[in-house]
Design an enzyme around this catalytic site. Structure first.
Site, PDB file in Angstrom:
ATOM      1  N   ILE A  50       0.841  -1.210   0.000  1.00 11.86           N
ATOM      2  CA  ILE A  50       0.000   0.000   0.000  1.00 11.86           C
ATOM      3  C   ILE A  50       0.875   1.258   0.000  1.00 11.86           C
ATOM      4  O   ILE A  50       0.603   2.218  -0.715  1.00 11.86           O
ATOM      5  CB  ILE A  50      -0.935  -0.019   1.241  1.00 11.86           C
ATOM      6  CG1 ILE A  50      -1.963  -1.153   1.102  1.00 11.86           C
ATOM      7  CG2 ILE A  50      -1.632   1.324   1.413  1.00 11.86           C
ATOM      8  CD1 ILE A  50      -2.785  -1.424   2.363  1.00 11.86           C
ATOM      9  N   ASN A 146       2.310   4.570   7.593  1.00  9.90           N
ATOM     10  CA  ASN A 146       1.672   3.389   7.005  1.00  9.90           C
ATOM     11  C   ASN A 146       2.325   2.070   7.400  1.00  9.90           C
ATOM     12  O   ASN A 146       1.687   1.023   7.308  1.00  9.90           O
ATOM     13  CB  ASN A 146       1.724   3.584   5.467  1.00  9.90           C
ATOM     14  CG  ASN A 146       1.384   2.344   4.698  1.00  9.90           C
ATOM     15  OD1 ASN A 146       0.220   1.987   4.591  1.00  9.90           O
ATOM     16  ND2 ASN A 146       2.404   1.670   4.155  1.00  9.90           N
ATOM     17  N   SER A 199      -7.014   0.387  10.021  1.00 11.21           N
ATOM     18  CA  SER A 199      -7.546  -0.823   9.379  1.00 11.21           C
ATOM     19  C   SER A 199      -8.995  -0.994   9.818  1.00 11.21           C
ATOM     20  O   SER A 199      -9.379  -0.524  10.896  1.00 11.21           O
ATOM     21  CB  SER A 199      -6.746  -2.041   9.828  1.00 11.21           C
ATOM     22  OG  SER A 199      -7.403  -3.234   9.426  1.00 11.21           O
ATOM     23  N   TYR A 214      -3.089  -7.291  16.643  1.00  6.85           N
ATOM     24  CA  TYR A 214      -3.235  -6.402  15.479  1.00  6.85           C
ATOM     25  C   TYR A 214      -4.487  -5.534  15.635  1.00  6.85           C
ATOM     26  O   TYR A 214      -4.439  -4.308  15.453  1.00  6.85           O
ATOM     27  CB  TYR A 214      -3.315  -7.248  14.210  1.00  6.85           C
ATOM     28  CG  TYR A 214      -3.409  -6.442  12.929  1.00  6.85           C
ATOM     29  CD1 TYR A 214      -2.272  -5.855  12.376  1.00  6.85           C
ATOM     30  CD2 TYR A 214      -4.622  -6.274  12.269  1.00  6.85           C
ATOM     31  CE1 TYR A 214      -2.352  -5.118  11.193  1.00  6.85           C
ATOM     32  CE2 TYR A 214      -4.708  -5.551  11.090  1.00  6.85           C
ATOM     33  CZ  TYR A 214      -3.573  -4.977  10.559  1.00  6.85           C
ATOM     34  OH  TYR A 214      -3.663  -4.245   9.390  1.00  6.85           O
ATOM     35  N   LYS A 218      -4.679  -1.411  15.874  1.00  8.64           N
ATOM     36  CA  LYS A 218      -5.321  -0.530  14.884  1.00  8.64           C
ATOM     37  C   LYS A 218      -6.421   0.323  15.517  1.00  8.64           C
ATOM     38  O   LYS A 218      -6.664   1.450  15.090  1.00  8.64           O
ATOM     39  CB  LYS A 218      -5.852  -1.361  13.713  1.00  8.64           C
ATOM     40  CG  LYS A 218      -4.727  -1.973  12.862  1.00  8.64           C
ATOM     41  CD  LYS A 218      -3.801  -0.905  12.278  1.00  8.64           C
ATOM     42  CE  LYS A 218      -2.731  -1.486  11.378  1.00  8.64           C
ATOM     43  NZ  LYS A 218      -1.873  -0.466  10.754  1.00  8.64           N
ATOM     44  N   ILE A 247      -6.975  -6.061   1.667  1.00 10.82           N
ATOM     45  CA  ILE A 247      -6.306  -5.615   0.436  1.00 10.82           C
ATOM     46  C   ILE A 247      -5.263  -6.678   0.082  1.00 10.82           C
ATOM     47  O   ILE A 247      -4.552  -7.173   0.967  1.00 10.82           O
ATOM     48  CB  ILE A 247      -5.596  -4.253   0.659  1.00 10.82           C
ATOM     49  CG1 ILE A 247      -6.579  -3.186   1.191  1.00 10.82           C
ATOM     50  CG2 ILE A 247      -4.915  -3.777  -0.612  1.00 10.82           C
ATOM     51  CD1 ILE A 247      -7.623  -2.713   0.236  1.00 10.82           C
ATOM     52  N   THR A 249      -2.049  -7.793  -0.632  1.00  9.16           N
ATOM     53  CA  THR A 249      -0.630  -7.403  -0.584  1.00  9.16           C
ATOM     54  C   THR A 249       0.155  -8.580   0.015  1.00  9.16           C
ATOM     55  O   THR A 249      -0.429  -9.582   0.417  1.00  9.16           O
ATOM     56  CB  THR A 249      -0.410  -6.175   0.331  1.00  9.16           C
ATOM     57  OG1 THR A 249      -0.743  -6.557   1.677  1.00  9.16           O
ATOM     58  CG2 THR A 249      -1.243  -4.980  -0.079  1.00  9.16           C
TER      59      THR A 249
HETATM   60  P1  NAP Z   1       3.196  -4.930   3.546  1.00 12.03           P
HETATM   61  O1  NAP Z   1       3.194  -5.212   2.091  1.00 12.03           O
HETATM   62  O2  NAP Z   1       3.653  -5.983   4.486  1.00 12.03           O
HETATM   63  O3  NAP Z   1       3.991  -3.569   3.788  1.00 12.03           O
HETATM   64  C1  NAP Z   1       4.320  -3.130   5.064  1.00 12.03           C
HETATM   65  C2  NAP Z   1       5.688  -2.494   4.997  1.00 12.03           C
HETATM   66  O4  NAP Z   1       5.990  -1.961   6.303  1.00 12.03           O
HETATM   67  C3  NAP Z   1       6.779  -3.478   4.635  1.00 12.03           C
HETATM   68  O5  NAP Z   1       7.577  -2.964   3.599  1.00 12.03           O
HETATM   69  C4  NAP Z   1       7.548  -3.638   5.930  1.00 12.03           C
HETATM   70  O6  NAP Z   1       8.937  -3.881   5.754  1.00 12.03           O
HETATM   71  C5  NAP Z   1       7.359  -2.255   6.557  1.00 12.03           C
HETATM   72  N1  NAP Z   1       7.714  -2.280   7.967  1.00 12.03           N
HETATM   73  C6  NAP Z   1       7.464  -3.253   8.882  1.00 12.03           C
HETATM   74  N2  NAP Z   1       8.013  -2.931  10.065  1.00 12.03           N
HETATM   75  C7  NAP Z   1       8.626  -1.739   9.905  1.00 12.03           C
HETATM   76  C8  NAP Z   1       9.391  -0.887  10.756  1.00 12.03           C
HETATM   77  N3  NAP Z   1       9.653  -1.217  12.025  1.00 12.03           N
HETATM   78  N4  NAP Z   1       9.868   0.282  10.252  1.00 12.03           N
HETATM   79  C9  NAP Z   1       9.639   0.621   8.970  1.00 12.03           C
HETATM   80  N5  NAP Z   1       8.941  -0.145   8.108  1.00 12.03           N
HETATM   81  C10 NAP Z   1       8.435  -1.305   8.573  1.00 12.03           C
HETATM   82  O7  NAP Z   1       1.717  -4.573   4.042  1.00 12.03           O
HETATM   83  P2  NAP Z   1       0.549  -3.661   3.436  1.00 12.03           P
HETATM   84  O8  NAP Z   1      -0.603  -4.560   3.224  1.00 12.03           O
HETATM   85  O9  NAP Z   1       1.027  -2.781   2.346  1.00 12.03           O
HETATM   86  O10 NAP Z   1       0.221  -2.800   4.752  1.00 12.03           O
HETATM   87  C11 NAP Z   1       0.493  -1.414   4.894  1.00 12.03           C
HETATM   88  C12 NAP Z   1      -0.348  -0.897   6.042  1.00 12.03           C
HETATM   89  O11 NAP Z   1      -1.726  -1.102   5.746  1.00 12.03           O
HETATM   90  C13 NAP Z   1      -0.095  -1.613   7.366  1.00 12.03           C
HETATM   91  O12 NAP Z   1      -0.134  -0.689   8.424  1.00 12.03           O
HETATM   92  C14 NAP Z   1      -1.279  -2.563   7.475  1.00 12.03           C
HETATM   93  O13 NAP Z   1      -1.572  -2.905   8.802  1.00 12.03           O
HETATM   94  C15 NAP Z   1      -2.360  -1.724   6.840  1.00 12.03           C
HETATM   95  N6  NAP Z   1      -3.521  -2.466   6.321  1.00 12.03           N
HETATM   96  C16 NAP Z   1      -3.353  -3.480   5.422  1.00 12.03           C
HETATM   97  C17 NAP Z   1      -4.474  -4.153   4.964  1.00 12.03           C
HETATM   98  C18 NAP Z   1      -4.351  -5.278   4.000  1.00 12.03           C
HETATM   99  O14 NAP Z   1      -5.352  -6.007   3.830  1.00 12.03           O
HETATM  100  N7  NAP Z   1      -3.229  -5.485   3.328  1.00 12.03           N
HETATM  101  C19 NAP Z   1      -5.741  -3.778   5.395  1.00 12.03           C
HETATM  102  C20 NAP Z   1      -5.878  -2.738   6.298  1.00 12.03           C
HETATM  103  C21 NAP Z   1      -4.759  -2.083   6.760  1.00 12.03           C
HETATM  104  P3  NAP Z   1       9.482  -5.409   5.764  1.00 12.03           P
HETATM  105  O15 NAP Z   1       8.811  -6.103   4.650  1.00 12.03           O
HETATM  106  O16 NAP Z   1      10.951  -5.263   5.526  1.00 12.03           O
HETATM  107  O17 NAP Z   1       9.112  -5.993   7.078  1.00 12.03           O
END
Ligand code: NAP
Length: 300
Positions: A50, A146, A199, A214, A218, A247, A249
């Site tokens: 995202i 994020n 979220s 989690y 959130k 989403i 991802t």
């Molecule tokens: P993602 O693909 O796992 O991306 C999350 C990113 O955050 C990764 O690049 C990760 O790096 C990085 N990260 C983790 N720990 C970190 C730290 N300590 N410092 C800096 N960066 C860090 O997940 P996403 O789905 O895009 O999620 C992005 C946000 O949206 C999150 O907050 C998630 O909770 C929220 N969200 C996601 C969904 C969904 O369905 N996907 C729905 C609602 C909300 P590494 O890979 O190196 O660990």
């Protein structure tokens, strides 16, 4: 008394028609509200998923975007997106507003992507990084907090260290990111925008999943955004949160791998009957970062 903002839209038309400038050429102001000409944004967790999708959207809209994430160096996919942005034709505000390019407002704008390592759980390092970016670019206008992690365990056995880790990244990390950007905005009297990725899990419970940590984190992010909105409003800084549903991802893929029934169940819980794609969050992210939402703060 009407608020003291620069009139656009109907009041601009009416005040122009009652003044000597009544002959000025009509211009479109609605679409250009979403542009981010020369704004500077920081986005955490923007190496992929995202965060990277929103980074691309902001750069397309004309912003200089710093993608901040854990890896020391970005991978090949991130570099491809950066190169794509670099190859985009400049954004012309004139073409958005319908004005002539030679009227002084026809300045062409070019967004770009930059990358820097960060760990959102390190408050001082986040402050230092934001200060360095603001020093180099002269400002920070937008902060998209994020970065987040997700893992699960049955609640009665939830390991304390795992619980603390989720709380540390998702809550403390979100706060440290917002603080880091907010300090630079306040220092420069910039009417900035801070956006948290919360979220749906902050308001509902994901049926059948063992995500107590989690979900708790959130819910805290949603309340953090409201709280910051009230504290930072007097400094002209807006703070909002967005709460996506499922989403597709890397984060969610890891749960869905080889589990077609789980995917079916997640889809069935959504009114549209499917998962979302990260690019479907571009609209709301642009809205909240831009002048399209100047009276929107404390919203979830
Ligand atoms: P993602 O693909 O796992 O991306 C999350 C990113 O955050 C990764 O690049 C990760 O790096 C990085 N990260 C983790 N720990 C970190 C730290 N300590 N410092 C800096 N960066 C860090 O997940 P996403 O789905 O895009 O999620 C992005 C946000 O949206 C999150 O907050 C998630 O909770 C929220 N969200 C996601 C969904 C969904 O369905 N996907 C729905 C609602 C909300 P590494 O890979 O190196 O660990």
């Amino acid at each position: 008394m009407p608020p003291s903002t620069t009139p656009t839209g109907v009041s601009a038309i009416l005040s122009a028609s009652s003044s000597s400038s009544s002959s000025s050429t009509p211009t479109r102001s609605a679409l250009s509200l979403f542009a981010l000409p020369s704004r500077v944004a920081i986005i955490t967790g923007a190496h992929r998923g995202i965060g990277l999708e929103i980074a691309l959207a902001y750069a397309e809209a004309g912003a200089i975007v710093y993608c901040l994430d854990l890896p020391e160096k970005p991978d090949g996919d991130w570099v491809k997106v950066r190169d794509y942005v670099a190859a985009l034709p400049p954004l012309s505000m004139a073409s958005l507003t319908g004005q002539n390019a030679d009227d002084g407002k026809g300045k062409e704008i070019k967004g770009r992507l930059e990358y820097a390592h960060c760990d959102v759980t390190n408050q001082q390092a986040m402050f230092n990084l934001a200060a360095r970016i603001a020093e180099k670019e002269g400002r920070i206008d937008i902060c998209f907090a994020n970065a987040g992690i997700l893992s699960g365990a049955e609640v009665l056995d939830y390991p304390g260290e795992d619980f603390k880790k989720i709380i540390d990244v998702n809550i403390n990390g979100a706060l440290f990111t917002a603080q880091a950007a907010g300090r630079e905005m306040a220092k420069r009297n910039i009417a900035g925008s801070i956006i948290f990725t919360a979220s749906m899990s902050g308001s509902i419970t994901n049926y059948g999943m063992h995500w107590t940590a989690y979900n708790t984190s959130k819910a805290a992010v949603i309340q953090m955004a409201r709280s910051l909105a009230c504290e930072l409003g007097p400094k002209r800084i807006r703070v909002n949160s967005i709460s996506p549903g499922y989403i597709y991802t890397e984060m969610t893929k890891s749960f869905l791998q080889n589990k077609p029934d789980l995917e079916k169940s997640w889809c069935a819980q959504n009114p549209l009957g499917r998962l979302g794609n990260p690019d479907e969050l571009r609209g709301v992210a642009l809205f909240l970062a831009s002048d399209a939402s100047t009276f929107c703060t404390g919203s979830e």
